[in-house]
Every structure is written in C-alpha cells, then in structure tokens.
Design a protein around this motif. Structure first.
Motif, mmCIF file in Angstrom:
data_model
loop_
_atom_site.group_PDB
_atom_site.id
_atom_site.type_symbol
_atom_site.label_atom_id
_atom_site.label_comp_id
_atom_site.label_asym_id
_atom_site.label_seq_id
_atom_site.Cartn_x
_atom_site.Cartn_y
_atom_site.Cartn_z
ATOM 1 N N GLN A 29 41.318 33.386 31.993
ATOM 2 C CA GLN A 29 41.595 34.630 32.689
ATOM 3 C C GLN A 29 41.416 35.821 31.743
ATOM 4 N N ALA A 30 41.903 35.682 30.529
ATOM 5 C CA ALA A 30 41.808 36.778 29.562
ATOM 6 C C ALA A 30 40.359 37.127 29.252
ATOM 7 N N SER A 31 39.483 36.114 29.261
ATOM 8 C CA SER A 31 38.071 36.371 28.969
ATOM 9 C C SER A 31 37.382 37.129 30.085
ATOM 10 N N LYS A 32 38.025 37.249 31.242
ATOM 11 C CA LYS A 32 37.446 37.954 32.397
ATOM 12 C C LYS A 32 38.022 39.360 32.566
ATOM 13 N N ARG A 33 38.736 39.849 31.566
ATOM 14 C CA ARG A 33 39.226 41.223 31.658
ATOM 15 C C ARG A 33 38.060 42.198 31.742
ATOM 16 N N ASN A 34 38.333 43.358 32.282
ATOM 17 C CA ASN A 34 37.328 44.415 32.441
ATOM 18 C C ASN A 34 36.280 44.076 33.493
ATOM 19 N N VAL A 35 36.618 43.108 34.350
ATOM 20 C CA VAL A 35 35.741 42.744 35.464
ATOM 21 C C VAL A 35 36.581 42.752 36.734
ATOM 22 N N SER A 36 36.091 43.395 37.787
ATOM 23 C CA SER A 36 36.841 43.486 39.039
ATOM 24 C C SER A 36 36.751 42.183 39.816
ATOM 25 N N GLY A 37 37.624 42.036 40.813
ATOM 26 C CA GLY A 37 37.624 40.844 41.649
ATOM 27 C C GLY A 37 38.954 40.674 42.350
ATOM 28 N N THR A 38 39.036 39.675 43.195
ATOM 29 C CA THR A 38 40.240 39.414 43.970
ATOM 30 C C THR A 38 41.433 39.150 43.066
ATOM 31 N N VAL A 39 42.549 39.772 43.373
ATOM 32 C CA VAL A 39 43.784 39.550 42.628
ATOM 33 C C VAL A 39 44.613 38.515 43.376
ATOM 34 N N CYS A 40 44.858 37.372 42.725
ATOM 35 C CA CYS A 40 45.612 36.323 43.400
ATOM 36 C C CYS A 40 46.907 35.976 42.676
ATOM 37 N N GLU A 100 29.379 51.429 26.750
ATOM 38 C CA GLU A 100 28.884 52.170 27.913
ATOM 39 C C GLU A 100 27.697 51.459 28.557
ATOM 40 N N ALA A 101 26.831 50.873 27.735
ATOM 41 C CA ALA A 101 25.667 50.155 28.266
ATOM 42 C C ALA A 101 26.097 48.943 29.084
ATOM 43 N N LEU A 102 27.200 48.287 28.678
ATOM 44 C CA LEU A 102 27.689 47.137 29.432
ATOM 45 C C LEU A 102 28.208 47.564 30.807
ATOM 46 N N TYR A 103 28.801 48.751 30.884
ATOM 47 C CA TYR A 103 29.224 49.274 32.192
ATOM 48 C C TYR A 103 27.999 49.640 33.036
ATOM 49 N N GLN A 104 26.985 50.215 32.395
ATOM 50 C CA GLN A 104 25.777 50.588 33.129
ATOM 51 C C GLN A 104 25.054 49.366 33.685
ATOM 52 N N LYS A 105 25.105 48.268 32.959
ATOM 53 C CA LYS A 105 24.459 47.027 33.404
ATOM 54 C C LYS A 105 25.355 46.214 34.337
ATOM 55 N N SER A 106 26.568 46.715 34.624
ATOM 56 C CA SER A 106 27.568 46.045 35.469
ATOM 57 C C SER A 106 28.026 44.713 34.882
ATOM 58 N N VAL A 107 27.842 44.556 33.585
ATOM 59 C CA VAL A 107 28.462 43.420 32.902
ATOM 60 C C VAL A 107 29.978 43.610 32.919
ATOM 61 N N LEU A 108 30.418 44.862 32.767
ATOM 62 C CA LEU A 108 31.821 45.242 32.887
ATOM 63 C C LEU A 108 31.951 46.225 34.038
ATOM 64 N N ASN A 109 33.137 46.277 34.644
ATOM 65 C CA ASN A 109 33.366 47.144 35.803
ATOM 66 C C ASN A 109 34.456 48.171 35.510
ATOM 67 N N PHE A 129 41.956 46.723 40.279
ATOM 68 C CA PHE A 129 43.193 46.850 39.507
ATOM 69 C C PHE A 129 43.018 46.188 38.147
ATOM 70 N N GLY A 130 43.333 46.939 37.078
ATOM 71 C CA GLY A 130 43.179 46.402 35.729
ATOM 72 C C GLY A 130 44.482 46.041 35.055
ATOM 73 N N GLY A 131 45.571 46.748 35.412
ATOM 74 C CA GLY A 131 46.854 46.462 34.788
ATOM 75 C C GLY A 131 47.801 47.614 35.009
ATOM 76 N N ALA A 132 49.088 47.363 34.765
ATOM 77 C CA ALA A 132 50.090 48.400 34.992
ATOM 78 C C ALA A 132 51.181 48.342 33.934
ATOM 79 N N ALA A 133 51.597 49.530 33.507
ATOM 80 C CA ALA A 133 52.800 49.669 32.680
ATOM 81 C C ALA A 133 53.978 49.834 33.624
#
Length: 807
Positions: free
Chosen positions: A586-597, A469-478, A531-535
């Motif tokens: 790419q996998a190391s950047k999960r849980n972070v928002s950004g342009t989907v290409c 939760e602290a990582l989300y609060q610090k915007s380390v994760l989105n 967008f984080g992922g879809a089933a």
C-alpha cells in the motif's frame, strides 16, 4: 603532479616524510557486536570529552575517561605521577593502565583516550582493540584547536602531525564541526555538562553517526510504520533522487538551501586538494549537518587527470580514497567494477554498515547497447562480488537507448531476489531515462545552476522538482487532496507548511484545513478517489480509532491517531489487511489516486515532542529510569503522545495532571496496562488529583514537563491558562519545559518558567509550540507522501506565517 606530491596532499605531511607507496589496508571488517565499547582518540582540543558525554547519553552507556581511570588505578593524577616517578616510569605505567582500561571494558562503554594514546605502545594496544571494537579518530579544524589551546605555530604544527598517527590505530573517523549553538560560550574541551548541553547540532550529528556505526539505526526500522520512509532504505522506495555535488564545488554553495527533494547526496570526489583527507571529512560532516541525508561516495574518473600515475599507482590510490570513505561511515560507496575483482571483494568485506554500489560506465563509441547479453553478465558479476546495488550508466546520443534501458530494467526485475539496479543514459538525449529511473536518479538544484561554475555541474541533469513534475505530467503520479480536520482549525499552520513542501518537491497536491463536527464528516471527505491523507486534530484523535482498518504500533500504544492515510484496492482486488507485507505494498502506491477501501492510522505528535526533548535535555538531566520524573499537563491526544515520548526516552516515573480527573485516570490506566512490564510496581503513570497538593514524597522533582492544554478555546472548552505550582519546580538541575500550544506563543506557563528561571538561576530550557509543530508536521508529510520532507522550508514557513494568527 607527481605521485609523492599527490600523497603529501593526501595525508597532510611534507613530501620528504612520505613512503614511496600507499599501503591499502584490508584488515578492517567494521562489523562489531552491537554492544561493543567505542573508543575515541584524537588530539587535545578535538572535542573527544564532550562527544563522549553525548555518545554515552545517547546510547545509554558508561563513559570512561583515560585521565579518570589512571587516577582511579594509581591513586594520583597523571601530572602528579609524572613529577613523582619520572618520564620512563610514567610511560610504562600509562601504557599498562590503558591496556587494562581497554580489556576490562570491552562492552557497554564509551572510552575517551587522552594524550597517552600518542605513545607508540599505546597505539599498538588500541590497534589490537580495533579488530573487535570501533575506534573513532576525532578530528577538528586545526586553527580552532590552536585557538582553544593557545598554541604558537611550532607547537600547533607538532601537535597536528603527531595527531595523524591516530589514523593508523583507528577504523573510523569523525570530523567534529564547530557548533554555532555554543556561540558566546567558552566551549573548551573539558567535557563539562554545561558545554555539552549547548552542543545541539553536534549532539544530532554524533548521535546519528553512532547509530550508523552500531547498527542501531537499522534496528529501529522494525518499530517504524510501514508508511515511514525509515521503514525502507531509499533503494527500496520508488523514485528517489541523489543530489550530485562535486567536492570542488562545495565552497561555492550554501548547502542548507539545497535540501528540497533530495533523498541522498552523491558526493563526487573530483580533485585532489590540500590536506585531502581532512577536506573530504569536513565536507562529509557539513553535508550531514546541513542536509541530513545519506551520502553516496563516488570517485570521478577525472580525479586522476593531469597526474603521472602508473596503472598500479592509480588503482592503489583509488582504493585508498574509497577506504577513507568507509572510515567516515558514508551510507553508500560506489566502486568501479572494471578494477580487479579481488580488490572489490576486500572493499566489500570491510564495508561494515556502508552499502557498496557496483558501477559500470559505458561509453557510446566503445560499448555495446543495453540489449547486449554482456549487460546481464555484468549484473551477475556485481552480485557475485557482494555488491548491494548495481549502477549502469551509458553516454548516448541515440534517443532509442531510452527504450532499450527500460527493457533491460524489466528483465532484471523479473529475476527472483534481484539486486536493486540503477540504470540510465546521460547526455543531451538521456533525460527521459533519468525521469523513469526509480533509484537514486542524479539531480541538480536550481541554486547550483546559477551559482556553480558550469564546468562543475551536469547541464543535462534535471532538478528533483523537475523530475517529480514530469512524473505528474506523465500520470505516473496523480494530484491528491490532503486535509487538516478538526473542530477548531481556523488558525492552522499546516496548510502553509505542507503547501510549501509540495512546491519545493515539485508535487502537484493541495492541502486545506476544514472544520468538521463528526466522524461521518471525516469519512465522507476521505472517501474521495483523490484523497491523499489527513491530519486529525481535536477532538477526534481518540474517536478516529473506531474507523481505522490498520494502525501503527506507535498509534496503538498511544491510543490516539493524528494522521489518517488511505488504503486502496490491491492489484488482485483483495481487501487490504493489516499485515506488514500488505501495508508495504500500500505504501508503494502513495501519490496515486484510486478507490479508498480503508484507512491507516498513525501518530506523529510523539515524534515532535520526542525530538524536542532529545535536542534540549542536558547531560545533567539525562533520563535514568530509576530517577528521572516527568510531568504531563492534559489528558487529550497530545498528552498521550507526550507520555509515550517520555516512555520511549526511558522515563518510568510520569505524573499526569488534568482538570478533569476522570479523563486523566483513563489515560493513566491505558498506559499502565500497555507498559506494565516496564515498572517494578506496574505503575508508569500516576495522576496528580490537584495542583494544590505537594509534590509526592519519594519521587524526584520533574525535569521533563510538557503542557498539552490549549491556551485558546477549542469548541465549547475554555482555555486552560495553566501555571505550575511553584513547589513542583524544585529540580536543582532545572530541566526542559515544552508547551505544545502556539496560540498564543507566549503562554502563561512559559512566562512563569522565565520568571522562575530568573529568580532561581535554575537551568530550565524552554521549548515553545513553534518548535514542536514543524517536527510532527515533517514526519506527517513523509508518511503521507513517501518523500523526504524539505525540513528547512517547512520550519521557515511556520515562522513566516505565524504572525497572521497573533492576537
């Protein structure tokens, strides 16, 4: 407490029987050839025979038992030999047969030794064998052995003390926990398939242990998706957590309630307890069964408080306890680098597949700060000693130390090929450094804060959820949005499972089911920056292949995708590509928002089916490529996953039945092309054109049956309501029937199998859709987030929410 008295606790014998000094063994390397035969030794009633069946089945090896081998060589049983030739000749012949059994079976076997292994000459032979092969000492709760063998106290004591001699000739140890799946059965140690087939938990535990011992677990990493958490060990992922548990506090805990958010358990050996080795072994086994995560084995400094140890005695015992951790096959072992370097080097040399964490504890009053050059010297020393990781811990009351520890870590990370480094402050002011530490941050759990004695837990530690939760609060994760997309998703249990997992892990994400009618609908939703992922579900699992940028080897082989992940712009603005290195970034950047290409496609449907087949297939029906036959009903994305799961298990004769023959032929053609080299005639999958035809001659009846057709309407498709032709259910040994549908849960097929089972008494094991569903969703959660899934919570959520959709 005196040194001899402590040792009596350590090895579990009377004080007068002890040597005056523990001898630290440095003979074990625990590095074995991949196919080296594995020997099981231990007391009667310890479960060696059943574990032998499980191990041989899992590894695809030949099982050899000492009793059977003796009769094969001599022509008579051991009891008959003893009566006919007497004790002396029996002893001599027993040892010679055992030596021959070992030497002629150096590779490709699981060897179960009987009571003959108690003889001193036999143990010498086993000891020599252990220099090149794994020898596993199987232990069990003493009272359970006593009840199984119906022994009085005197005989039970003699058996237990004699059994301890197996430690001297073995290099590994396995505690065989009681398996509650055998409740109601007479599970004696006769190794019968009927007993072994019920040992579901023991099967998972021992199979995992053997994977670690043989290195098979690591070999499988190469086949995993770069987005799978199995593709990288925890120390190579970002923000992993180690649940800190003291050995003395485990009796106060319900371990299965502690799984959320933990990537490992740090087991802190903090006190000597009666029967010390067996106590540690039992708790290691319990953690593995209840939590299923790697173990970090750590001896606390206060373990020696109140003892009358000399410095030499303390060091000897410290390394003896560490070596015992290696015998148990723990994944990580922590060694204090203030001890002699030659002792550390010997520990590293005998560590096998266990990773060594070199540890420095710094106290504020007698150590220099993080910016002192001595820290870097300590890092270099750890690397030169062969440590796999280095951990620096500093007690501090200065908030400024949190800034200097960040600088220290950055300096380490700038070194080419640097070791993974754990570094943080502890104490009242250390929490910011714990939050920012990326590898094995020690955490506690809310349940521990309310149930465990305060003296046994660190009050300043965050929970894993608080740290996240602290990582989300610090915007380390989105915060990110996740979806379940398909035409008929109104009954989906996926949002309940994934949302429960987010809450348990402290992740600020959301998951919703949305009805879509085209790939364009999917593409539009998945282009959002959050967008984080879809089933992906019917009918898009095959069609979605046309828009993915990169795909896992599993999804490519299956020809279907059920998991879609975003690929985002790389740091240097290059477009993503499908190389493993790029995908790992790419996998190391999960849980972070950004342009989907672009999109990455994977498949977890096969994992759900594979796990269910492994768990429920009995030893009598173990997969044999030349004999085992599988049957799959359906020809959609789930049917493709079912075929792939069977192939992964080694099945090479698979039949496919679908009401639209043309679709079945397409699926068969796909897999026969992909798996052409796996069958002598190039045909792994064959199509059954009608449910009216008799079972094809020349093929065994199926022992693995998987129905992948919906029992409700999907779009314009009518429900299948499939039942098997009774003639196809001709397997005399039964088998396992999996129905992937869960609405309704009691499908026509499963009702039919229950009737057949009752009428024929054949051993058909039934697996319903509520067992399959969470297995694939757990793998999907881990792919999407890079976090270890709280499996128990997700499974519970399925059972608790299913009633909302029952008709």
């Amino acid at each position: 407490m005196s040194y001899p008295a402590l040792l009596s606790l350590w090895i579990g014998v009377e004080e007068g029987q002890l040597p005056t000094r523990v001898q630290v063994s440095n003979r074990w390397t625990r590095d074995f050839p991949p196919n080296a035969s594995i020997v099981l030794v231990g007391s009667r009633g310890s479960g060696k025979r059943s574990l032998g069946f499980i191990g041989a089945t899992h590894l695809g090896r030949r099982l050899i038992t000492e009793d059977h081998y003796f009769q094969e060589i001599t022509g008579i049983s051991r009891g008959e030999f003893l009566r006919k030739y007497g004790n002396q000749e029996f002893y001599r012949r027993n040892v010679s047969v055992l030596r021959e059994m070992l030497e002629k079976n150096r590779t490709g076997c699981i060897i179960e030794c009987g009571m003959g292994s108690l003889a001193s000459e036999a143990q010498k032979a086993i000891f020599e064998y252990s220099k090149l092969n794994p020898v596993i000492y199987v232990v069990r709760e003493s009272e359970r052995i006593r009840r199984l063998l119906n022994l009085d106290e005197k005989d039970a004591f003699r058996l237990e003390k004699g059994d301890l001699s197996h430690r001297s000739c073995s290099n590994l140890e396995y505690y065989n926990l009681y398996d509650s799946s055998c409740d109601g059965m007479n599970s004696d140690d006769n190794g019968s398939p009927n007993v072994a087939s019920r040992l579901k938990y023991a099967k998972e535990d021992f199979s995992s242990f053997l994977d670690f011992v043989t290195g098979q677990r690591f070999a499988r990493y190469a086949y995993e998706s770069p987005f799978s958490i199995a593709a990288l060990p925890p120390e190579c992922r970002s923000f992993t957590y180690a649940l800190s548990i003291r050995l003395s506090s485990i009796p106060e805990l319900e371990l299965e309630e502690l799984e959320a958010g933990a990537d490992a358990v740090q087991l802190k050996i903090d006190t000597f307890l009666p029967d010390f080795q067996k106590t540690i072994a039992k708790q290691v086994a319990t953690i593995r069964r209840k939590l299923g995560v790697p173990i970090i084995y750590y001896i606390e400094e206060n373990m020696f408080e109140g003892t009358e140890y000399s410095a030499s005695d303390k060091e000897d015992t410290y390394f003896k306890v560490l070596e015992y951790g290696l015998r148990l096959g723990v994944e990580y072992i922590v060694v204090d680098l203030n001890y002699q370097s030659d002792r550390v080097i010997r520990l590293v040399q005998c560590s096998g597949n266990s990773k060594v964490i070199g540890h420095y504890m710094m106290y504020e009053n007698n150590s220099r700060g993080w910016d002192d050059e001595s820290r870097m010297l300590q890092y270099r020393k750890a690397k030169s000693l062969g440590c796999n990781l280095v951990r620096f811990v500093r007690r501090t009351s200065d908030e400024g130390d949190n800034k200097t520890v960040r600088t220290f870590l950055k300096n380490i990370e700038s070194i080419p090929d640097h070791l993974p480094v754990i570094a943080y402050n502890i104490g009242e002011f250390g929490r910011p450094s714990l939050i920012e530490n990326r590898i094995f941050t020690p955490v506690t759990h809310p349940i521990m804060l309310s149930t465990v004695s305060l003296s046994k837990i660190r009050q300043f530690l965050p929970t894993a959820a608080e740290a996240m939760e602290a990582l989300y609060q610090k915007s380390v994760l989105n915060p990110l949005h996740f979806y379940h997309l398909g035409i008929s998703v109104f009954y989906s249990l996926s949002p309940a499972m994934h949302s429960a997992a987010y809450r348990a892990c402290g992740m600020n994400n959301n998951f919703q089911s949305l009805q879509v009618f085209s790939l364009e609908d999917i593409h539009r939703l998945c282009q959002q920056s959050n967008f984080g992922g879809a089933a992906i579900t019917q009918p898009f699992k095959v069609e979605i292949l046309s828009i993915v940028t990169a795909i896992s080897s599993h999804a490519k082989a299956i020809g279907a995708v059920n998991t879609l992940l975003p690929l985002r712009t790389l740091p240097d603005n290059r477009p993503p590509n499908s190389s493993t290195e790029s995908l790992l970034r790419q996998a190391s950047k999960r849980n972070v928002s950004g342009t989907v290409c672009g999109y990455y496609g994977d498949n977890t449907d096969f994992i759900g089916i594979l796990n269910c087949l492994r768990r429920n297939t009995t030893p009598r029906n173990v997969v044999q490529p030349s004999k085992t036959t599988g049957l799959v009903i359906g020809a959609g994305g789930m049917a493709r996953a079912a075929i792939y799961a069977m192939i992964q298990l080694g099945c090479r004769k698979i039949f496919l039945h679908n009401r639209t023959i043309e679709n079945a032929e397409k699926v068969a053609t796909h897999f026969n092309f992909w798996a052409a080299g796996l069958s002598s005639d190039g045909q792994v999958v064959r199509v059954l054109t009608s449910n009216k035809v008799p079972w094809p001659s020349g093929f065994n009846f199926p022992t693995m049956i998987i129905s992948c057709v919906p029992a409700i309407s999907v779009g314009a498709e009518a429900p299948a309501n499939f039942e098997m032709p009774t003639q196809w259910l001709g397997s005399s040994t039964g088998g396992v029937v999996v129905d992937a549908s869960y609405l309704p849960l009691d499908t026509p097929l499963l009702r039919q199998i229950r009737r057949v089972r009752e009428a024929t008494k054949q051993a058909w094991v039934i697996v319903d859709g509520l067992e399959v569903l969470p297995e694939q969703a757990i793998a999907q959660f881990e792919l999407m987030t890079g976090r270890r899934a709280p499996k128990r919570q997700m499974r519970q959520e399925v059972r608790q929410n299913y009633h909302r959709y029952e008709a």
